[in-house]
Design a protein around this motif. Structure first.
Motif, PDB file in Angstrom:
ATOM      1  N   UNK A   1       8.061 105.013  60.200  1.00 30.58           N
ATOM      2  CA  UNK A   1       9.186 105.945  60.325  1.00 30.58           C
ATOM      3  C   UNK A   1      10.455 105.427  59.641  1.00 30.58           C
ATOM      4  N   UNK A   2      10.653 104.092  59.659  1.00 29.01           N
ATOM      5  CA  UNK A   2      11.814 103.531  58.980  1.00 29.01           C
ATOM      6  C   UNK A   2      11.782 103.795  57.487  1.00 29.01           C
ATOM      7  N   UNK A   3      10.598 103.674  56.888  1.00 29.72           N
ATOM      8  CA  UNK A   3      10.455 103.942  55.456  1.00 29.72           C
ATOM      9  C   UNK A   3      10.764 105.404  55.144  1.00 29.72           C
ATOM     10  N   UNK A   4      10.305 106.307  56.003  1.00 24.01           N
ATOM     11  CA  UNK A   4      10.580 107.727  55.778  1.00 24.01           C
ATOM     12  C   UNK A   4      12.059 108.045  55.972  1.00 24.01           C
ATOM     13  N   UNK A   5      12.703 107.376  56.907  1.00 27.27           N
ATOM     14  CA  UNK A   5      14.142 107.590  57.104  1.00 27.27           C
ATOM     15  C   UNK A   5      14.915 107.160  55.862  1.00 27.27           C
ATOM     16  N   UNK A   6      14.575 105.993  55.324  1.00 27.82           N
ATOM     17  CA  UNK A   6      15.242 105.523  54.106  1.00 27.82           C
ATOM     18  C   UNK A   6      14.978 106.453  52.934  1.00 27.82           C
ATOM     19  N   UNK A   7      13.740 106.934  52.824  1.00 29.50           N
ATOM     20  CA  UNK A   7      13.404 107.859  51.737  1.00 29.50           C
ATOM     21  C   UNK A   7      14.181 109.160  51.861  1.00 29.50           C
TER      22      UNK A   7
END
Length: 314
Positions: free
Chosen positions: A143-149
């Motif tokens: 989820x952190x990667x998707x938030x940054x994206x």
């Protein structure tokens, strides 16, 4: 300026004003609702005596500041549109161009505010997911990667709107919301099965209440994002005679800009109204909850292991 160019400029200014009016009206209505919800949620958070309360206060206050700023900028945009129409009628081309540049700058700043606001909301939900998963850092990777994206794509669209389809960040935000909702609700469901092996079905209703709150908020946010994606699917620039579509887009943008604050605040309000005050029931029952090291009274052990994780969203 030729009569044809003047008429085109005036029609464009009127369409933009209709858009700004529908957006501003939606934001003002929702902001009024949000202020009441925020004050009640603030009272609820202050009453909590648990770790994470300071984090909740900071995030909630930040969201309130951004929501207020967004409301003010929307009103400013509408006022600029009105001024553009007046100057266009007077055929003051130079002043119109200056105001159009000012309007564009305000629009970019408003988009940046929405991106920042969505980031705060995602961080709130990410922290809730982190706590519910017993502070396991590995669960934050996806989820952190998707938030940054999502954040990166939003800033790209805000700065270089012709490079990327503006619907892409909203779609990415929807995927991020779905991942966080599934991870959080799935973990609570798993814990409900663990608790059922010890206590039977005594506490299952409380778990299901928490799952319902999380799924409802996630579904509502996804619906708002879907409406925004549909609104952005209409062609640009504005075409005279399509006032209904223009109003629809303005309403959808206003919904997104305020619902991103209202949806998480509703969870605090529901907790404050007593929908999930599980720790007030069965005051004398001895219960050994999974992963609680020593036997404690139910009203002490349950909040620390489940209630504080699910509802206080630390």
């Amino acid at each position: 300026m030729s009569p044809a160019n003047h008429a085109a400029l005036l029609n464009s200014a009127v369409d933009t004003t209709v858009f700004a009016l529908s957006k501003t009206f939606t934001i003002l209505v929702l902001y009024t609702v949000y202020v009441g919800l925020f004050l009640f949620s603030l009272y609820t958070i202050v009453r909590w005596n648990s770790r994470g309360r300071r984090f909740m206060l900071i995030i909630s206050s930040g969201m309130f500041v951004l929501a207020t700023t967004d409301m003010l900028m929307s009103v400013i945009s509408w006022a600029i549109d009105i001024a553009i129409i007046k100057l266009a009628i007077q055929e003051d081309t130079a002043s119109v161009r200056r105001l159009i540049r000012l309007y564009d700058n305000v629009d970019v700043a408003s988009a940046a505010l929405l991106t920042t606001n969505n980031l705060l909301t995602d961080l709130l939900f990410l922290y809730r997911c982190h706590v519910i998963w017993d502070s396991r850092g590995i669960i934050l990777i996806l989820p952190g990667a998707f938030i940054l994206a999502t954040c990166s794509l939003s800033f790209v669209v805000d700065s270089y709107e012709h490079i990327l389809d503006p619907r892409v960040p909203y779609g990415m935000a929807g995927v991020t919301n779905a991942i966080l909702t599934c991870l959080t609700a799935g973990r609570i469901w798993y814990k409900s099965r663990e608790a059922a092996t010890v206590n039977g079905n005594a506490f299952r209703r409380r778990y299901h209440t928490a799952i319902g709150m999380i799924v409802e908020s996630g579904a509502l946010y996804s619906l708002v994002l879907l409406l925004q994606i549909v609104a952005w699917s209409f062609p640009l620039p504005f075409i005279s005679g399509t006032e209904t579509l223009i109003v629809f887009r303005g309403v959808c943008i206003g919904l997104v800009e305020q619902m991103v604050n209202i949806i998480p605040t509703l969870i605090f309000v529901r907790v404050g109204m007593g929908y999930c005050q599980w720790n007030q029931e069965y005051p004398g029952l001895e219960v050994q909850i999974p992963r609680v090291r020593t036997p404690k009274l139910q009203e002490e052990a349950f909040p620390e292991d489940v209630y504080s994780e699910v509802i206080e969203i630390k």
